[in-house]
Motif scaffolding. Structure first.
Motif, PDB file in Angstrom:
ATOM      1  N   VAL A 208       0.831  -1.215   0.000  1.00  0.00           N
ATOM      2  CA  VAL A 208       0.000   0.000   0.000  1.00  0.00           C
ATOM      3  C   VAL A 208       0.869   1.271   0.000  1.00  0.00           C
ATOM      4  N   PRO A 209       1.853   1.384   0.914  1.00  0.00           N
ATOM      5  CA  PRO A 209       2.709   2.583   0.855  1.00  0.00           C
ATOM      6  C   PRO A 209       3.464   2.745  -0.467  1.00  0.00           C
TER       7      PRO A 209
ATOM      8  N   ASP B 239       0.994   3.960  -3.108  1.00  0.00           N
ATOM      9  CA  ASP B 239       0.664   5.340  -2.763  1.00  0.00           C
ATOM     10  C   ASP B 239       1.787   6.284  -3.209  1.00  0.00           C
ATOM     11  N   SER B 240       3.000   5.879  -2.912  1.00  0.00           N
ATOM     12  CA  SER B 240       4.158   6.703  -3.260  1.00  0.00           C
ATOM     13  C   SER B 240       4.310   6.824  -4.787  1.00  0.00           C
TER      14      SER B 240
ATOM     15  N   LYS C 194       1.714   9.302  -6.010  1.00  0.00           N
ATOM     16  CA  LYS C 194       2.048  10.682  -5.607  1.00  0.00           C
ATOM     17  C   LYS C 194       3.209  11.217  -6.450  1.00  0.00           C
TER      18      LYS C 194
ATOM     19  N   LYS D 206      -4.041  10.785  -9.558  1.00  0.00           N
ATOM     20  CA  LYS D 206      -5.035  10.278  -8.603  1.00  0.00           C
ATOM     21  C   LYS D 206      -5.561   8.938  -9.114  1.00  0.00           C
TER      22      LYS D 206
END
Ligand code: KG4
Ligand code: ZN
Length: 334
Positions: free
Chosen positions: A57-58, A61-62, A65, A70
């Protein structure tokens, strides 16, 4: 067709990676390297799956970003279906399926070894078709003929160990931590290839590295009987000799493949393509033979999701999607 954003996920072995690709161009490529395996001298599958679960997940997400994208902007999700460690693959496949389901966007399954080859299509200038790719990693050693992004064929491959395994296993004999490949490379740069190890002779365009491993084992056993400090004193020269033997075998078959096919666009890929000796050998041979060499940027040598995204983009263009009933395949055929 413009601005097709693809999220790519790679979790086949011990690194968790996510990338965002826009129309074949890499916007972000995040890799979380698992260090938990070093003390065990190799990848521990159970540990790898757990680490993927912690990091996926991280990492995704990274990657989003860094690309400034999005989730709602994504047009598809590509993931590694195999080959690899089943427990590791399942984490990436399940994540990709869930995210595609929640966003109601297509899913694209990618073969890890196709992706290593297609990572070259993200480079500028990329190889023109047809090209040959020597793919050398911890699990595979293959000479691939690429006639179109989604049309490739294996011309030769290893019949036992992979080139990366040969580096890792000999490194282990020398007391180097896992993965030993980059360390053998580092020591080799300080040494000279003064020890003549066996160059295996197998048929056609195939490779074999198990004979080399055995000859190094006996060589070290005999030398250590004479002087128990031999490895310590001679580490650089032993590494240079091992590396030269592996590169000689790889370059010999790659040269034969180029001569047999008449192809002069020659690429290397996979973790071992980061090896400084192999990179130099390809440049030198290319000058001698009139080839155009394609040497990947370091971020595309090791396992990474950008290559999965690039392969996924070509499948997107030809609408090769899969349904929610797709499953990971540890031994996925080429
Ligand atoms: O492609 P990769 O990251 O993972 C697999 O799909 O296997 O390749 C990992 C392999 C390991 O065996 C590692 O020791 C080797 O690539 N490797 C190297 C170097 N960097 C990584 N081998 C020799 N020299 C290097 N510089
Ligand atoms: Zn790989």
């Amino acid at each position: 067709m413009n601005n097709i954003y693809i999220l790519a996920i790679e979790s086949s072995c011990d690194d968790t990676s996510a990338a965002v690709i826009c129309d074949g161009e890499v916007l972000s490529n995040v890799v979380s390297v698992q260090t938990a395996h070093a003390e065990y001298g190799g990848v521990v599958p159970e540990l790898a799956s757990r680490e993927h679960q912690l990091h996926i997940v991280p990492v995704v997400d990274s990657a989003l970003k860094k690309a400034g994208i999005k989730p709602e902007q994504l047009g598809a999700i590509a993931f590694t279906k195999g080959p690899g460690l089943l427990g590791s693959l399942i984490v990436g496949v399940t994540f990709a399926k869930s995210m595609a389901l929640s966003l109601d966007i297509p899913l694209i399954d990618v073969h890890h070894m196709h992706a290593h080859v297609l990572a070259h299509m993200a480079e500028k200038p990329h190889p023109s078709l047809p090209f040959l790719c020597l793919t050398v990693s911890g699990g595979h050693t293959q000479i691939i003929k690429v006639t179109a992004p989604l049309e490739m064929e294996i011309l030769g491959e290893t019949i036992d160990d992979a080139a990366g395994e040969a580096f890792d296993k000999t490194g282990k004999m020398l007391g180097l931590p896992y993965p030993a490949g980059p360390l053998v490379d580092k020591h080799a740069r300080e040494g000279e290839a003064i020890y003549p190890f066996t160059r295996s002779k197998v048929g056609e365009l195939n490779f074999s590295f198990s004979g080399l491993k055995t000859s190094i084992l006996y060589f070290l056993r005999d030398k250590m009987k004479e002087d128990d400090q031999f490895i310590k004193k001679e580490l650089n020269n032993i590494c240079a000799s091992v590396q030269t033997a592996i590169i000689d075998m790889l370059m010999h078959k790659l040269t034969l493949a180029a001569q047999q096919t008449g192809i002069t666009e020659i690429a290397i890929a996979g973790g071992v393509s980061a090896n400084s000796g192999l990179r130099e050998a390809l440049k030198a041979k290319s000058e001698e033979m009139g080839w155009t060499p394609h040497i990947p940027a370091f971020q595309y040598c090791r396992d990474n999701a950008a290559m999965i995204g690039v392969a996924g983009y070509y499948k997107y263009l030809s609408k090769q999607f899969v349904g929610q009933d797709v499953a990971a395949a540890a031994r996925l055929e080429f």
